[in-house]
Scaffold this motif. Structure first.
Motif, PDB file in Angstrom:
ATOM      1  N   HIS A   1      54.687 -19.555  -9.275  1.00  0.00           N
ATOM      2  CA  HIS A   1      53.901 -20.770  -9.455  1.00  0.00           C
ATOM      3  C   HIS A   1      52.578 -20.389 -10.097  1.00  0.00           C
ATOM      4  O   HIS A   1      52.011 -19.334  -9.807  1.00  0.00           O
ATOM      5  N   ARG A   2      52.073 -21.248 -10.943  1.00  0.00           N
ATOM      6  CA  ARG A   2      50.865 -20.920 -11.698  1.00  0.00           C
ATOM      7  C   ARG A   2      49.645 -20.734 -10.801  1.00  0.00           C
ATOM      8  O   ARG A   2      48.717 -19.998 -11.138  1.00  0.00           O
ATOM      9  N   GLN A   3      49.633 -21.379  -9.638  1.00  0.00           N
ATOM     10  CA  GLN A   3      48.483 -21.237  -8.745  1.00  0.00           C
ATOM     11  C   GLN A   3      48.399 -19.853  -8.101  1.00  0.00           C
ATOM     12  O   GLN A   3      47.367 -19.494  -7.553  1.00  0.00           O
ATOM     13  N   THR A   4      49.477 -19.083  -8.152  1.00  0.00           N
ATOM     14  CA  THR A   4      49.421 -17.737  -7.574  1.00  0.00           C
ATOM     15  C   THR A   4      48.711 -16.746  -8.483  1.00  0.00           C
ATOM     16  O   THR A   4      48.430 -15.633  -8.044  1.00  0.00           O
ATOM     17  N   LEU A   5      48.422 -17.134  -9.718  1.00  0.00           N
ATOM     18  CA  LEU A   5      47.651 -16.263 -10.606  1.00  0.00           C
ATOM     19  C   LEU A   5      46.196 -16.337 -10.159  1.00  0.00           C
ATOM     20  O   LEU A   5      45.475 -17.280 -10.471  1.00  0.00           O
ATOM     21  N   SER A   6      45.762 -15.329  -9.401  1.00  0.00           N
ATOM     22  CA  SER A   6      44.431 -15.431  -8.811  1.00  0.00           C
ATOM     23  C   SER A   6      43.318 -14.978  -9.744  1.00  0.00           C
ATOM     24  O   SER A   6      42.250 -15.567  -9.739  1.00  0.00           O
ATOM     25  N   ARG A   7      43.554 -13.936 -10.542  1.00  0.00           N
ATOM     26  CA  ARG A   7      42.482 -13.499 -11.447  1.00  0.00           C
ATOM     27  C   ARG A   7      43.029 -12.611 -12.545  1.00  0.00           C
ATOM     28  O   ARG A   7      44.106 -12.038 -12.423  1.00  0.00           O
ATOM     29  N   VAL A   8      42.227 -12.504 -13.589  1.00  0.00           N
ATOM     30  CA  VAL A   8      42.534 -11.605 -14.692  1.00  0.00           C
ATOM     31  C   VAL A   8      41.840 -10.286 -14.401  1.00  0.00           C
ATOM     32  O   VAL A   8      40.664 -10.249 -14.047  1.00  0.00           O
ATOM     33  N   VAL A   9      42.581  -9.186 -14.510  1.00  0.00           N
ATOM     34  CA  VAL A   9      42.057  -7.869 -14.175  1.00  0.00           C
ATOM     35  C   VAL A   9      41.562  -7.203 -15.445  1.00  0.00           C
ATOM     36  O   VAL A   9      42.296  -7.086 -16.424  1.00  0.00           O
ATOM     37  N   ASP A  10      40.300  -6.764 -15.412  1.00  0.00           N
ATOM     38  CA  ASP A  10      39.743  -5.990 -16.518  1.00  0.00           C
ATOM     39  C   ASP A  10      39.998  -4.522 -16.242  1.00  0.00           C
ATOM     40  O   ASP A  10      39.862  -4.060 -15.116  1.00  0.00           O
TER      41      ASP A  10
END
Length: 138
Positions: free
Chosen positions: A78-87
């Motif tokens: 589910h799209r809401q499980t994408l919590s953050r973009v990792v640098d």
């Protein structure tokens, strides 16, 4: 109409709480908008349950996202499980503490007890005697 100090304080607190609610709402919306702009295919992401992967695609109609967690292994979440973009440049773990410690010296506390997680290779004779007496008294 007469206002007592308690009424004035309560009104000020109410106005302050409403202000904080609106400010937090606005801040959360800007963070979500920023996260949405970073969620592009090819971005390295962390899911809310701790799995890292590369974002393959996002389907807005089904509200899903395809994430490659290993080469050739793609999961649909589910799209809401994408919590953050990792640098890649930033890390969550602070490594400065581990580099400043002296690893050659034993890490005993002042009272002679080992630090949590430290292995004790040898039993202290005084401790052994105390333990033996404690069991003998029973």
């Amino acid at each position: 109409m007469q206002f007592n100090p308690t009424t004035i304080i309560m009104l000020v607190l109410l106005v302050g709480l409403v202000f904080l609610m609106f400010r937090n709402s606005r801040k959360r919306k800007t963070q979500q908008a920023e996260l949405a702009t970073k969620m592009v295919p090819g971005a390295r992401v962390m899911l809310s349950f701790g799995i890292y992967g590369t974002l393959v695609s996002v389907n807005d109609e089904k509200v899903t996202a395809d994430v490659e967690v290993a080469p050739g292994t793609v999961i649909t979440v589910h799209r809401q499980t994408l919590s953050r973009v990792v640098d890649d440049e930033t890390t969550d773990v602070d490594t400065s503490a581990s580099t400043t410690e002296d690893t050659t010296a034993p890490s005993m506390e002042l009272n002679g007890e080992p630090v949590y997680g430290e292995r004790v290779d040898q039993i202290d004779e005084d401790t052994k005697r105390t333990d033996d007496r404690r069991f003998d008294e029973r």
